[in-house]
Design a protein around this motif. Sequence first.
Motif, PDB file in Angstrom:
ATOM      1  N   SER A  11       0.828  -1.207   0.000  1.00  0.00           N
ATOM      2  CA  SER A  11       0.000   0.000   0.000  1.00  0.00           C
ATOM      3  C   SER A  11       0.863   1.258   0.000  1.00  0.00           C
ATOM      4  CB  SER A  11      -0.975  -0.001   1.173  1.00  0.00           C
ATOM      5  OG  SER A  11      -0.294   0.001   2.396  1.00  0.00           O
ATOM      6  N   GLN A  12       2.035   1.185   0.612  1.00  0.00           N
ATOM      7  CA  GLN A  12       2.939   2.331   0.584  1.00  0.00           C
ATOM      8  C   GLN A  12       3.514   2.516  -0.819  1.00  0.00           C
ATOM      9  OE1 GLN A  12       5.518   1.045   3.745  1.00  0.00           O
ATOM     10  NE2 GLN A  12       4.502   2.326   5.258  1.00  0.00           N
ATOM     11  N   LEU A  13       3.838   1.407  -1.483  1.00  0.00           N
ATOM     12  CA  LEU A  13       4.326   1.485  -2.862  1.00  0.00           C
ATOM     13  C   LEU A  13       3.243   2.080  -3.764  1.00  0.00           C
ATOM     14  CD1 LEU A  13       6.789   0.711  -4.654  1.00  0.00           C
ATOM     15  CD2 LEU A  13       5.500  -1.336  -5.265  1.00  0.00           C
ATOM     16  N   GLN A  14       1.993   1.826  -3.408  1.00  0.00           N
ATOM     17  CA  GLN A  14       0.868   2.335  -4.187  1.00  0.00           C
ATOM     18  C   GLN A  14       0.882   3.859  -4.270  1.00  0.00           C
ATOM     19  OE1 GLN A  14      -1.191   0.389  -5.895  1.00  0.00           O
ATOM     20  NE2 GLN A  14      -2.198   2.170  -6.761  1.00  0.00           N
ATOM     21  N   ILE A  15       1.398   4.510  -3.257  1.00  0.00           N
ATOM     22  CA  ILE A  15       1.496   5.979  -3.288  1.00  0.00           C
ATOM     23  C   ILE A  15       2.354   6.417  -4.470  1.00  0.00           C
ATOM     24  CG2 ILE A  15       2.420   8.004  -2.090  1.00  0.00           C
ATOM     25  CD1 ILE A  15       1.639   6.597   0.535  1.00  0.00           C
ATOM     26  N   LEU A  16       3.468   5.729  -4.671  1.00  0.00           N
ATOM     27  CA  LEU A  16       4.331   6.060  -5.808  1.00  0.00           C
ATOM     28  C   LEU A  16       3.622   5.760  -7.135  1.00  0.00           C
ATOM     29  CD1 LEU A  16       7.803   4.732  -4.587  1.00  0.00           C
ATOM     30  CD2 LEU A  16       6.950   7.085  -4.554  1.00  0.00           C
ATOM     31  N   VAL A  17       2.915   4.645  -7.178  1.00  0.00           N
ATOM     32  CA  VAL A  17       2.191   4.278  -8.398  1.00  0.00           C
ATOM     33  C   VAL A  17       1.117   5.327  -8.715  1.00  0.00           C
ATOM     34  CG1 VAL A  17       0.670   2.557  -9.461  1.00  0.00           C
ATOM     35  CG2 VAL A  17       2.673   1.816  -8.154  1.00  0.00           C
ATOM     36  N   GLN A  18       0.369   5.742  -7.706  1.00  0.00           N
ATOM     37  CA  GLN A  18      -0.671   6.751  -7.925  1.00  0.00           C
ATOM     38  C   GLN A  18      -0.063   8.052  -8.428  1.00  0.00           C
ATOM     39  OE1 GLN A  18      -2.607   6.770  -4.096  1.00  0.00           O
ATOM     40  NE2 GLN A  18      -4.034   5.170  -4.680  1.00  0.00           N
ATOM     41  N   LEU A  19       1.080   8.422  -7.884  1.00  0.00           N
ATOM     42  CA  LEU A  19       1.751   9.636  -8.354  1.00  0.00           C
ATOM     43  C   LEU A  19       2.168   9.481  -9.812  1.00  0.00           C
ATOM     44  CD1 LEU A  19       2.969  12.424  -7.904  1.00  0.00           C
ATOM     45  CD2 LEU A  19       5.031  11.294  -7.073  1.00  0.00           C
ATOM     46  N   ALA A  20       2.714   8.326 -10.171  1.00  0.00           N
ATOM     47  CA  ALA A  20       3.144   8.098 -11.554  1.00  0.00           C
ATOM     48  C   ALA A  20       1.967   8.176 -12.517  1.00  0.00           C
ATOM     49  CB  ALA A  20       3.836   6.741 -11.662  1.00  0.00           C
ATOM     50  N   LYS A  21       0.801   7.736 -12.080  1.00  0.00           N
ATOM     51  CA  LYS A  21      -0.389   7.717 -12.943  1.00  0.00           C
ATOM     52  C   LYS A  21      -1.096   9.064 -13.033  1.00  0.00           C
ATOM     53  CE  LYS A  21      -1.650   2.860 -12.305  1.00  0.00           C
ATOM     54  NZ  LYS A  21      -2.703   1.952 -11.792  1.00  0.00           N
ATOM     55  N   ILE A  22      -0.794   9.978 -12.137  1.00  0.00           N
ATOM     56  CA  ILE A  22      -1.599  11.196 -12.003  1.00  0.00           C
ATOM     57  C   ILE A  22      -1.584  12.086 -13.250  1.00  0.00           C
ATOM     58  CG2 ILE A  22       0.016  12.844 -10.972  1.00  0.00           C
ATOM     59  CD1 ILE A  22      -2.272  13.169  -8.778  1.00  0.00           C
ATOM     60  N   ASP A  23      -0.495  12.042 -14.022  1.00  0.00           N
ATOM     61  CA  ASP A  23      -0.443  12.874 -15.228  1.00  0.00           C
ATOM     62  C   ASP A  23      -0.997  12.149 -16.456  1.00  0.00           C
ATOM     63  OD1 ASP A  23       1.594  11.114 -15.802  1.00  0.00           O
ATOM     64  OD2 ASP A  23       3.174  12.622 -15.915  1.00  0.00           O
ATOM     65  N   GLY A  24      -1.511  10.929 -16.253  1.00  0.00           N
ATOM     66  CA  GLY A  24      -2.138  10.201 -17.341  1.00  0.00           C
ATOM     67  C   GLY A  24      -1.203   9.301 -18.123  1.00  0.00           C
ATOM     68  N   VAL A  25       0.094   9.407 -17.903  1.00  0.00           N
ATOM     69  CA  VAL A  25       1.073   8.597 -18.619  1.00  0.00           C
ATOM     70  C   VAL A  25       2.111   8.097 -17.619  1.00  0.00           C
ATOM     71  CG1 VAL A  25       2.852   8.585 -20.410  1.00  0.00           C
ATOM     72  CG2 VAL A  25       0.813  10.001 -20.697  1.00  0.00           C
ATOM     73  N   VAL A  26       2.318   6.785 -17.609  1.00  0.00           N
ATOM     74  CA  VAL A  26       3.358   6.210 -16.760  1.00  0.00           C
ATOM     75  C   VAL A  26       4.522   5.847 -17.671  1.00  0.00           C
ATOM     76  CG1 VAL A  26       3.954   4.392 -15.116  1.00  0.00           C
ATOM     77  CG2 VAL A  26       1.623   5.288 -15.169  1.00  0.00           C
ATOM     78  N   SER A  27       5.624   6.582 -17.529  1.00  0.00           N
ATOM     79  CA  SER A  27       6.781   6.349 -18.384  1.00  0.00           C
ATOM     80  C   SER A  27       7.566   5.132 -17.905  1.00  0.00           C
ATOM     81  CB  SER A  27       7.692   7.581 -18.388  1.00  0.00           C
ATOM     82  OG  SER A  27       8.377   7.695 -17.156  1.00  0.00           O
ATOM     83  N   GLN A  28       8.381   4.598 -18.789  1.00  0.00           N
ATOM     84  CA  GLN A  28       9.222   3.454 -18.423  1.00  0.00           C
ATOM     85  C   GLN A  28      10.191   3.833 -17.310  1.00  0.00           C
ATOM     86  OE1 GLN A  28       8.763   0.236 -19.583  1.00  0.00           O
ATOM     87  NE2 GLN A  28      10.102  -0.194 -17.842  1.00  0.00           N
ATOM     88  N   ASP A  29      10.679   5.061 -17.316  1.00  0.00           N
ATOM     89  CA  ASP A  29      11.570   5.515 -16.243  1.00  0.00           C
ATOM     90  C   ASP A  29      10.858   5.495 -14.893  1.00  0.00           C
ATOM     91  OD1 ASP A  29      13.739   5.891 -17.922  1.00  0.00           O
ATOM     92  OD2 ASP A  29      13.348   8.025 -18.220  1.00  0.00           O
TER      93      ASP A  29
ATOM     94  N   ILE B 261       8.279   3.542 -14.106  1.00  0.00           N
ATOM     95  CA  ILE B 261       8.101   2.128 -13.767  1.00  0.00           C
ATOM     96  C   ILE B 261       9.397   1.561 -13.196  1.00  0.00           C
ATOM     97  CG2 ILE B 261       7.718  -0.188 -14.734  1.00  0.00           C
ATOM     98  CD1 ILE B 261       5.802   1.214 -16.778  1.00  0.00           C
ATOM     99  N   ASP B 262      10.511   1.863 -13.846  1.00  0.00           N
ATOM    100  CA  ASP B 262      11.809   1.354 -13.394  1.00  0.00           C
ATOM    101  C   ASP B 262      12.152   1.845 -11.990  1.00  0.00           C
ATOM    102  OD1 ASP B 262      12.042   0.052 -15.823  1.00  0.00           O
ATOM    103  OD2 ASP B 262      13.436   1.534 -16.683  1.00  0.00           O
ATOM    104  N   LEU B 263      11.887   3.124 -11.709  1.00  0.00           N
ATOM    105  CA  LEU B 263      12.178   3.663 -10.385  1.00  0.00           C
ATOM    106  C   LEU B 263      11.287   3.001  -9.334  1.00  0.00           C
ATOM    107  CD1 LEU B 263      13.685   5.621  -8.523  1.00  0.00           C
ATOM    108  CD2 LEU B 263      11.918   7.311  -9.014  1.00  0.00           C
ATOM    109  N   ILE B 264      10.024   2.824  -9.639  1.00  0.00           N
ATOM    110  CA  ILE B 264       9.105   2.189  -8.688  1.00  0.00           C
ATOM    111  C   ILE B 264       9.540   0.743  -8.427  1.00  0.00           C
ATOM    112  CG2 ILE B 264       6.727   1.375  -8.369  1.00  0.00           C
ATOM    113  CD1 ILE B 264       5.884   4.018  -9.841  1.00  0.00           C
TER     114      ILE B 264
END
Length: 132
Positions: free
Chosen positions: A4-22, A24-27
């Motif tokens: 659930s804590q990792l989910q915070i990072l995922v939600q942030l990555a998704k917030i602009d509508g595009v999740v870049s490979q960079d 994803i790699d950082l997460i």
Amino acid sequence: MSRSQLQILVQLAKIDGVVSQDEIDLIRQVGKANGLTEEDIATAFDETHEVGNLADLTDDEKYEYMYRVVQLMKIDGRLYKEEITYCAKMASKMGYNEDVLYHLITKIYSDPHVSADKDALKKKVQKYLIKD
């Protein structure tokens, strides 16, 4: 770190509508470094979790979170209002004065090698914690 804590990072990555490979790699890197499996990490991208009580994290965990979310915002080279708003809410839930976000953004964006001075930055950031 929990899923659930990792989910915070995922939600942030998704917030602009595009999740870049960079992003994803950082997460993935953060998840693996904190003992999560590939399956846990993949699930975090597929599910929506309720953010738990961030105030219960230790001061060190709070700092790592703030550092990682700003690092994630930086990865695509653009700052979005939605990202800043989301991160400010997370900072507030962790017990930080929201000004901590601007301090971190300034430091992490201006110095690509900030990780070398991460402990000094941590001491400055901890001053933004609101103590009861």
